[in-house]
Motif scaffolding. Structure first.
Motif: not given
Lengths: 288, 285, 284
Positions: B211, A95-98, A105, B206-207
């Motif tokens: 989410n 959930y922290q991939l951006f 990344d 972004v995340p």
């Protein structure tokens, strides 16, 4: 010398408010280079708070954290160096991939380290290889991958900093059995081939018993045990008392022992269990 | 840090303030905020402060929480007060430091501004502290329901507010977590100029956005599963009925307004106070 | 017995964005009947199509091919979706994303409010639902301050308050710690046994699946195995091949049989295992 050591480490949340809560209380541990340590305890036992001190994310309320003998909070610069030497991978890291591509990344950490383009590439490729990501995946968007693949990209993002100490919080949470095995093997493989120290945080003994050399059991912010896997299991009564799960196999031997049979209770693999049960059956003449 | 923000939070309780009809609470807060800006003298301001203190005591909300609600605006209050003191040169000069004139008028205005901002924040915090978010948005929905005539979907707006309030704590936790995770990969979120800092926040936002979208999807599914299909034909668990206490509260605030209007007419404003003080000081000196 | 939910040879494909390649079928020719009163576990690895099944059960998704019938109602008929969702509820994986209101009882009331029930009836249903999941004493608490297991139980109460006859649980324990997992699984079994609600839960924990009356194994969008847990878990090598597992007791039993210790083939739990060892050692 220990690679990581804590001295009387305590941390209090919301100090000075009605919500004041001691998260960890006087922790003294020391972890040697190359060790595989499992940290177990249930939610609120302080295990997550503890690991966030090891890379300087949280500053101790009192006490110190030493990396190679030096206080990690001794200077801002040193804290920053430690960030890269002690890689911390959070729970559900996908959930922290951006970034727009998997490559970019994974490169985020190495880039922050100030490496050259060439070094960054080396680090990324090596990390991707460790987690079993194929080269053609590196140019994909991380958001097009499956859940298990995303998880591996996220772990690669931490491994790419080539940390001396790799800490993973619940790395297999939410995965199916195969996904769990893949990740566990990957982590163990990383430790063996790089000689790094690995710390895995988990809710249950089952997850860490297989690979860990030592287990740190946390309960209510304090260290309950910090010793070898077998020694922890031989204290199973205490584990059950503080509400931790023991592996199904260990449970069988606990049950047998409580029925008056003289069996070991520090057993957690099928192979060992088989040996012990065969011995028991032979002894009792129940095996022809 | 980010978790210290208390505005919008609700602290369940059973005090008389908690039990007021949320519609009435909304109206009262609205009147109170307007009234506080109409106060032009100490008597009026004192009445309004007294009213607020009384309400705080009745609500049984701890004073620590009230103090916490003021914390975020503390800097603003400080800056405006200093500006008032430095730039407002009305009234008598009390202190002269080179170009700096500290005057009675400046001090009066600074005090009034401070009290106004603090009272505004405390009053609106008190509204959210003592009213569950669902009831609050329900009240908004009912108060504004006449807008249906002009084709504004009041229910949808109220539902969006309910959901927004419900997800604020969840998203705060999430921001915290993502920030920690990116810091662990060496992200530097705390130094540099505004542009650099803005850029450094990309790995956080972004995340968060991605989410939030998947959360929104899942929430929509979950709401459909529970037969949600808009405001048409919905009933409510909690009844809204005006009780005697609501009328008493309304009467009290109207009385305060009366005091303000009367005193504004009859009593001299603080600027004139400073004139009086002025001549008094002159007399003494 | 009558089927409460019936998947009749259904297939489902998520629609792709424009210009992208066609996504594979998420569900491929599945036929499955859920009988009233059953407690069924659906097993499968991540991405095996099992979650899609839950959304197809109450017309959140409509099958691309085939039909889903809920007590004789076709989920494709939009006019019936309201009645279908009153009959079949779905609880999702992440409790945070299914709680609508900030306060526990207000959230549980959300469904009954949508049904347009009178106030007293809503109150009764909210209280009953919260008691059924053992969260009544938390009714005025804020949901975001609860533990994961408690939040999930609130989400379950939100569905129960609609008084459904059947509930699908989509990996309800995947995000919880062991304590939360146990709370939620105990609640699910209690709903099935005491409240007579038909229960279908999707999971990839073998020990949770072993406790159901019936286990359905999905792989590659298709149903691979369907039967009593003891029968299903006999296929250990097949399960292993599709990325699943069997409880470690079952492995141990198999190994011991090789050594001529006759632990029965169909052992799945610690208690059963210990009992059979004791029996073999000549105890009663």
């Amino acid at each position: 010398m220990a690679i990581i050591q804590t001295e009387n480490l305590s941390y209090v949340y919301s100090e000075g408010t009605p919500f004041r809560k001691t998260a960890i209380d006087n922790i003294n541990i020391s972890i040697e280079e190359g060790e595989f340590v499992g940290i177990i305890g249930h939610t609120g036992s302080g295990k997550s708070t503890l690991v966030q001190h090891l890379n300087g994310l949280l500053k101790p309320t009192s006490g110190r954290v030493l990396f190679n003998g030096q206080d990690i909070n001794s200077s801002k610069e040193f804290t920053r160096t430690v960030r890269f030497s002690v890689g911390l991978c959070f729970q559900y890291p996908e959930y922290q991939l951006f970034e727009s591509t998997v490559y970019r990344d994974i490169a985020f950490g190495p880039k922050n380290m100030g490496l050259s383009e060439k070094e960054i590439e080396e680090h990324v490729l090596k990390a991707a290889d460790f987690v079993g990501l194929k080269k053609e995946m590196l140019n994909k968007s991380p958001f097009d991958l499956s859940g298990g693949e995303k998880r591996r990209v996220a772990i690669a993002g931490v491994i790419a900093m080539e940390p001396k100490v790799l800490i993973l919080d619940e790395p297999t949470a939410g995965l199916d059995p195969q996904g769990r095995d893949t990740i566990s093997d990957m982590i163990d493989n990383y430790r063996i081939s790089t000689g790094s120290t690995v710390i895995v945080v988990s809710h249950s003994m089952e997850d860490v018993a297989k690979n860990a050399s030592k287990v740190l059991v946390m309960n209510r912010g304090k260290v309950e045990f910090f010793t070898g896997v077998k020694e922890v299991f031989s204290n199973y009564e205490r584990l059950v008392e503080i509400g931790l799960n023991v592996p199904q196999i260990t449970g069988i031997f606990i049950d047998l022992k409580s029925r008056g049979y003289d069996v070991r209770t520090d057993i957690y693999t099928v192979a060992e269990a088989k040996k012990e049960l065969v011995r028991l059956f032979r002894e009792r003449g129940a095996l022809k | 840090m980010i978790k210290d923000i208390t505005i919008g939070q609700f602290f369940p309780g059973n005090s008389i303030i908690h039990r007021l009809d949320p519609r009435m609470k909304l109206v009262l807060t609205f009147i109170y905020i307007i009234a506080i800006f109409l106060c032009k003298n100490f008597l009026a301001m004192g009445t309004m402060l007294l009213f607020l203190i009384l309400t705080v005591l009745l609500s049984k909300i701890s004073l620590k929480l009230i103090a916490k609600s003021i914390k975020p605006v503390f800097i603003i209050v400080l800056i405006t007060s200093v500006l008032q003191i430095v730039y407002n040169n009305k009234g008598i000069t009390l202190l002269e430091l080179g170009r700096l004139h500290i005057t009675t008028g400046g001090i009066f205005t600074a005090v009034f501004t401070t009290v106004r901002i603090v009272a505004l924040v405390v009053a609106s915090s008190l509204l959210t502290y003592t009213t569950s978010p669902t009831l609050l948005t329900d009240a908004i929905e009912r108060l504004f329901s006449p807008l249906k005539i002009v084709k504004i979907n009041v229910h949808s707006i109220a539902m969006m507010m309910t959901i927004a309030l419900r997800f604020i704590p969840t998203l705060i936790d999430e921001v915290d977590k993502i920030m920690s995770a990116q810091k662990s990969r060496g992200a530097d979120l705390e130094s540099g100029n505004i542009i650099q800092r803005g850029k450094a926040l990309v790995p956080v936002f972004v995340p968060l956005f991605i989410n939030s979208f998947s959360r929104a999807y899942e929430l929509a599914f979950a709401m459909e599963c529970r037969c949600y299909k808009g405001g048409e034909g919905r009933t409510r668990l909690k009844e809204m009925k005006l009780a005697a206490r609501d009328y008493i509260a309304l009467f009290a605030i109207l009385a305060c307004c009366g005091v303000i209007i009367l005193s504004n007419r009859l009593i001299t404003a603080p600027e004139q106070y400073s004139n009086i003080l002025d001549s008094f000081l002159r007399f003494v000196l | 017995m009558e089927n409460i939910v019936e998947f009749q040879n259904i297939s489902f494909r998520y629609s792709e964005d424009e210009g992208e390649e066609k996504l594979p079928l998420a569900v491929d020719g599945v036929s499955l009947g859920i009988k009233a009163g059953e407690c069924v576990a659906v097993l499968g690895h991540n991405g095996s199509g099992k979650s899609t099944l839950a959304k197809l059960s109450n017309s959140i998704l409509i099958p691309t091919e085939g039909k889903v019938m809920v007590k004789g109602m076709d989920t494709a008929d939009e006019n019936l979706s309201y009645d279908i969702r009153k009959t079949v509820g779905v609880v999702f994986q992440n409790p945070d994303n299914q709680i609508v209101a900030s306060i526990v009882e207000e959230d549980v009331a959300f469904g009954p409010e949508n049904l347009g029930l009178p106030r007293e009836e809503i109150r009764r249903r909210v209280d009953d639902a919260l008691k059924a999941v053992d969260m009544y004493e938390y009714r005025t608490h804020e949901s975001h301050k609860l533990s994961g297991g408690q939040k999930q139980r609130v989400a379950i109460a939100g569905i129960i308050a609609m008084r459904p006859e059947c509930i699908f649980f989509d990996e309800p324990t995947a995000m919880l710690d062991p304590k939360g997992r146990k709370e939620v699984m105990d609640t699910i079994f209690r709903l099935n046994r005491e409240y007579n609600i038909t229960v279908v839960y999707i999971t990839h924990f073998m020990d949770e699946a072993a406790l159901a009356d019936r286990v359905v194994v999905m792989d590659n969008a298709k149903i691979l195995l369907d039967g009593k847990p003891k029968e299903v878990f006999k296929n250990d090598s097949l399960l292993k091949k599709i990325g699943l597992d069997v409880p470690s007791c079952a492995y141990l039993a198999k190994e011991l049989r090789r050594e001529n210790i006759n632990i029965p083939e169909d052992i799945l739990t610690r208690e059963e295992f210990t009992q059979s060892v004791l029996k073999l050692l000549g105890e009663k």
